[in-house]
Design an enzyme around this catalytic site. Sequence first.
Site, PDB file in Angstrom:
ATOM      1  N   LYS A  35       0.785  -1.232   0.050  1.00 10.40           N
ATOM      2  CA  LYS A  35       0.248  -0.047   0.074  1.00 10.40           C
ATOM      3  C   LYS A  35       0.982   1.140   0.163  1.00 10.40           C
ATOM      4  O   LYS A  35       1.804   1.331   0.651  1.00 10.40           O
ATOM      5  CB  LYS A  35      -0.915  -0.099   1.247  1.00 10.40           C
ATOM      6  CG  LYS A  35      -1.718   1.266   1.404  1.00 10.40           C
ATOM      7  CD  LYS A  35      -3.126   1.025   0.987  1.00 10.40           C
ATOM      8  CE  LYS A  35      -4.041   2.236   0.935  1.00 10.40           C
ATOM      9  NZ  LYS A  35      -4.758   2.386  -0.274  1.00 10.40           N
ATOM     10  N   HIS A  47      10.482   9.494   6.744  1.00 12.99           N
ATOM     11  CA  HIS A  47      11.228   8.365   6.947  1.00 12.99           C
ATOM     12  C   HIS A  47      12.239   8.337   8.378  1.00 12.99           C
ATOM     13  O   HIS A  47      13.169   9.310   8.334  1.00 12.99           O
ATOM     14  CB  HIS A  47      12.490   8.418   5.691  1.00 12.99           C
ATOM     15  CG  HIS A  47      13.429   7.319   5.671  1.00 12.99           C
ATOM     16  ND1 HIS A  47      13.673   6.624   5.005  1.00 12.99           N
ATOM     17  CD2 HIS A  47      14.469   7.069   6.757  1.00 12.99           C
ATOM     18  CE1 HIS A  47      14.592   5.774   5.010  1.00 12.99           C
ATOM     19  NE2 HIS A  47      15.427   6.176   6.198  1.00 12.99           N
ATOM     20  N   LYS A  68      19.747  11.236   0.916  1.00 15.69           N
ATOM     21  CA  LYS A  68      19.485  12.189   1.972  1.00 15.69           C
ATOM     22  C   LYS A  68      20.229  13.325   1.753  1.00 15.69           C
ATOM     23  O   LYS A  68      21.685  13.240   1.247  1.00 15.69           O
ATOM     24  CB  LYS A  68      20.071  11.164   3.202  1.00 15.69           C
ATOM     25  CG  LYS A  68      18.912  10.215   3.377  1.00 15.69           C
ATOM     26  CD  LYS A  68      19.541   9.056   4.507  1.00 15.69           C
ATOM     27  CE  LYS A  68      18.479   7.900   4.681  1.00 15.69           C
ATOM     28  NZ  LYS A  68      19.156   6.735   5.289  1.00 15.69           N
ATOM     29  N   GLU A 115      14.709   0.822   9.292  1.00 18.40           N
ATOM     30  CA  GLU A 115      14.181   1.673   8.682  1.00 18.40           C
ATOM     31  C   GLU A 115      12.512   1.743   8.731  1.00 18.40           C
ATOM     32  O   GLU A 115      11.710   0.667   8.616  1.00 18.40           O
ATOM     33  CB  GLU A 115      14.271   2.005   7.249  1.00 18.40           C
ATOM     34  CG  GLU A 115      15.884   2.251   6.905  1.00 18.40           C
ATOM     35  CD  GLU A 115      15.888   2.541   5.533  1.00 18.40           C
ATOM     36  OE1 GLU A 115      16.993   2.798   5.008  1.00 18.40           O
ATOM     37  OE2 GLU A 115      14.938   2.226   4.570  1.00 18.40           O
ATOM     38  N   GLU A 160      12.717  -1.566   5.956  1.00 21.32           N
ATOM     39  CA  GLU A 160      14.054  -2.273   5.487  1.00 21.32           C
ATOM     40  C   GLU A 160      14.733  -2.412   6.583  1.00 21.32           C
ATOM     41  O   GLU A 160      14.757  -1.432   7.548  1.00 21.32           O
ATOM     42  CB  GLU A 160      14.628  -1.488   4.283  1.00 21.32           C
ATOM     43  CG  GLU A 160      14.004  -1.369   2.809  1.00 21.32           C
ATOM     44  CD  GLU A 160      14.637  -0.627   2.005  1.00 21.32           C
ATOM     45  OE1 GLU A 160      15.734  -0.711   2.156  1.00 21.32           O
ATOM     46  OE2 GLU A 160      14.019  -0.358   0.970  1.00 21.32           O
ATOM     47  N   ASN A 218      18.987  -1.995   7.187  1.00 16.26           N
ATOM     48  CA  ASN A 218      20.348  -1.912   6.454  1.00 16.26           C
ATOM     49  C   ASN A 218      21.449  -2.475   7.377  1.00 16.26           C
ATOM     50  O   ASN A 218      21.480  -2.184   8.780  1.00 16.26           O
ATOM     51  CB  ASN A 218      20.753  -0.236   6.362  1.00 16.26           C
ATOM     52  CG  ASN A 218      19.804   0.511   5.562  1.00 16.26           C
ATOM     53  OD1 ASN A 218      19.463  -0.057   4.486  1.00 16.26           O
ATOM     54  ND2 ASN A 218      19.492   1.577   6.070  1.00 16.26           N
ATOM     55  N   ARG A 276      24.511  -2.487   7.801  1.00 17.72           N
ATOM     56  CA  ARG A 276      25.938  -1.629   7.685  1.00 17.72           C
ATOM     57  C   ARG A 276      25.931  -0.382   8.815  1.00 17.72           C
ATOM     58  O   ARG A 276      24.958  -0.143   9.185  1.00 17.72           O
ATOM     59  CB  ARG A 276      25.982  -1.236   6.487  1.00 17.72           C
ATOM     60  CG  ARG A 276      25.128  -0.098   5.838  1.00 17.72           C
ATOM     61  CD  ARG A 276      25.324   0.477   4.710  1.00 17.72           C
ATOM     62  NE  ARG A 276      24.623   1.553   4.406  1.00 17.72           N
ATOM     63  CZ  ARG A 276      23.367   1.647   3.824  1.00 17.72           C
ATOM     64  NH1 ARG A 276      23.037   0.240   3.496  1.00 17.72           N
ATOM     65  NH2 ARG A 276      22.621   2.617   3.722  1.00 17.72           N
ATOM     66  N   VAL A 302      25.962   6.475   6.785  1.00 15.61           N
ATOM     67  CA  VAL A 302      26.580   7.721   6.318  1.00 15.61           C
ATOM     68  C   VAL A 302      26.325   8.581   7.693  1.00 15.61           C
ATOM     69  O   VAL A 302      26.817   9.528   8.282  1.00 15.61           O
ATOM     70  CB  VAL A 302      26.273   8.509   5.044  1.00 15.61           C
ATOM     71  CG1 VAL A 302      26.922   9.856   5.141  1.00 15.61           C
ATOM     72  CG2 VAL A 302      26.426   7.629   4.002  1.00 15.61           C
ATOM     73  N   ARG A 304      25.063  17.256   4.623  1.00 16.48           N
ATOM     74  CA  ARG A 304      25.999  16.438   3.643  1.00 16.48           C
ATOM     75  C   ARG A 304      26.468  17.246   2.763  1.00 16.48           C
ATOM     76  O   ARG A 304      25.739  17.972   1.831  1.00 16.48           O
ATOM     77  CB  ARG A 304      25.000  15.254   2.892  1.00 16.48           C
ATOM     78  CG  ARG A 304      25.039  14.189   3.872  1.00 16.48           C
ATOM     79  CD  ARG A 304      24.576  12.798   2.891  1.00 16.48           C
ATOM     80  NE  ARG A 304      23.841  12.198   3.892  1.00 16.48           N
ATOM     81  CZ  ARG A 304      23.450  10.802   3.226  1.00 16.48           C
ATOM     82  NH1 ARG A 304      23.936  10.351   2.151  1.00 16.48           N
ATOM     83  NH2 ARG A 304      22.981  10.035   4.286  1.00 16.48           N
TER      84      ARG A 304
HETATM   85  C1  MV4 Z   1       7.244   3.495   0.586  1.00 20.75           C
HETATM   86  C2  MV4 Z   1       6.804   4.740   0.165  1.00 20.75           C
HETATM   87  C3  MV4 Z   1       5.569   4.852   0.562  1.00 20.75           C
HETATM   88  N1  MV4 Z   1       4.735   3.927   0.904  1.00 20.75           N
HETATM   89  N2  MV4 Z   1       6.813   2.320   0.994  1.00 20.75           N
HETATM   90  C4  MV4 Z   1      11.889   4.748  -0.763  1.00 20.75           C
HETATM   91  C5  MV4 Z   1      13.077   4.319  -0.311  1.00 20.75           C
HETATM   92  C6  MV4 Z   1      12.654   2.886   0.172  1.00 20.75           C
HETATM   93  N3  MV4 Z   1      13.555   2.917   1.631  1.00 20.75           N
HETATM   94  C7  MV4 Z   1      11.609   3.064   0.943  1.00 20.75           C
HETATM   95  N4  MV4 Z   1      10.892   4.166  -0.182  1.00 20.75           N
HETATM   96  C8  MV4 Z   1       9.516   4.528  -0.010  1.00 20.75           C
HETATM   97  N5  MV4 Z   1       8.921   3.423   0.429  1.00 20.75           N
HETATM   98  C9  MV4 Z   1       5.262   2.596   0.980  1.00 20.75           C
HETATM   99  N6  MV4 Z   1       4.591   1.664   1.060  1.00 20.75           N
HETATM  100  C10 MV4 Z   1       7.627   5.970   0.147  1.00 20.75           C
HETATM  101  C11 MV4 Z   1       8.864   5.837  -0.128  1.00 20.75           C
HETATM  102  C12 MV4 Z   1       9.879   6.990  -0.570  1.00 20.75           C
HETATM  103  C13 MV4 Z   1      10.602   7.631   0.274  1.00 20.75           C
HETATM  104  C14 MV4 Z   1      11.130   6.973   1.678  1.00 20.75           C
HETATM  105  C15 MV4 Z   1      11.985   7.238   2.484  1.00 20.75           C
HETATM  106  C16 MV4 Z   1      12.602   8.503   1.853  1.00 20.75           C
HETATM  107  C17 MV4 Z   1      12.380   9.169   0.872  1.00 20.75           C
HETATM  108  C18 MV4 Z   1      11.357   8.883  -0.091  1.00 20.75           C
HETATM  109  C19 MV4 Z   1      11.048   9.323  -1.255  1.00 20.75           C
HETATM  110  C20 MV4 Z   1       9.978   8.784  -2.054  1.00 20.75           C
HETATM  111  C21 MV4 Z   1       9.421   7.687  -1.541  1.00 20.75           C
END
Ligand code: MV4
Length: 449
Positions: free
Chosen positions: A200, A207, A236, A274, A287, A289, A291, A294, A335
């Site tokens: 979804k 984040h 980032k 995350e 997710e 990571n 490691r 940064v 950064r």
């Molecule tokens: C998402 C999301 C919205 N909904 N998953 C992008 C990086 C990856 N780690 C996961 N990401 C995202 N997953 C769902 N179900 C939106 C993002 C996303 C995002 C996440 C973290 C930082 C920046 C981002 C920029 C666009 C989309």
Amino acid sequence: MFKKVLIANRGEIAVRIIRTCRELGIKTVAIYSTADKDSLHVFLADEAVCIGGPRPQESYLNIPSIISAAEITGADAIHPGYGFLSENPGFAEICTACGMKFIGPSPETMVLMGDKAKAREVAIKAGVPVVPGSGIIKNVQEALKVCEEIGYPVLVKAAHGGGGRGMRLITSSKEAETLIVTAMAEAEAAFGSGEVYIEKYIENPRHIEIQVVADQFGNVMTFGERECSLQRRHQKVLEEAPSPFVDEDLRNKLSDAAKKIAEFINYEGAGTVEFLVDKDKNFYFIEMNTRIQVEHPVTEFVTEKDLIAKQIMAAAGEKLDISDVKLKGHAIEFRITCEDYEKDFRPTPGKIEKLLIPGGFGVRVDTHIYEGYRIPQYYDSLLAKLIVWGETREEAIKRGERALSEFIIEGNLKTTIPFHLKLLKDENFIKGALDTKILENKILPKLKS
Ligand code: MV4
């Protein structure tokens, strides 16, 4: 404790690791490509070995050369830093087979968490919320059924992607079939696996990630959260600790969730869990990571803990003290890259003709650059990380402005220092009203006008 660590990396993170090794009484071996012979990590390490040509495939990704360098110098452990081989289970396995400790989790853990669909299953089994979604999709028909069940909009994600690579947004059933087919094909081409799963789509999430370090006895330390919402094309640009959005209740919930996942997989080493957090403070694991990252210094500032030291000690088989880590004040990392933000962040590597590095109370600069250094074109554009601390977020912002305005990097290159100075004046940034879309959709367009 290890006697000699080979650092399988370059740039600021190699310098960062060498510094902690020296404090721990560990000898260091730098490796470098022919393009990096004048790099700071080469000077700072006790020994340095040239391992190949400028292209990463010839040097920093060249496993036989790196292992040979470790054998010749008698290193008993290898620190992979971030990027390059840091999340490569094959490399970790070879290190172990050659009698050297890979400073990180086991190859099995790296394989498991490197598969984002399997990582979701781990979170579910550990009792941690995930975004409503699917396992690996077997065929297009199944994908369409899952999409209808979850409800649009949905995201198709590559199981072996991550960090935003190989994602596709589907907003209606009309476009679903085409987008799923292209997502699978792209995943196959980019990651050597066409496996995808569906989630979804969470609109404008934050984040937020939790730092953990786990020892070999099942003790998992957590170090609070980092706010990483300000990104451009999944890179980032600025991180903070703590998140201006996270209260103590949410911090405890996120930390417990991260700890549950690390415990469930018997995690060892430094890692980051995350989460996406929505406006109602619902959080979802996305997710892990496996490691050091940064942005680890913002956590070091607010916890007063050396995370690289913890990581190395855990790898050496020492027990960690898991009593509660207290958070103090607020830290922000900028950064600084050699990019021209007025020209769509085009990279501008060049020679550093003049360099004045800021200092003073609450200021830290992690960098490998120096006056006269020529930035090689083969690697990422990170020049320096400026990290500032304040008792409050307001104080950290003021200190950031002060330190950024002291920071002088001159030569035939552009840096993102002027961009950060403008970002600190943005009203949404000042309010802490951050999400993963705000930089690209609101802040950057305003800077251009
Ligand atoms: C998402 C999301 C919205 N909904 N998953 C992008 C990086 C990856 N780690 C996961 N990401 C995202 N997953 C769902 N179900 C939106 C993002 C996303 C995002 C996440 C973290 C930082 C920046 C981002 C920029 C666009 C989309």
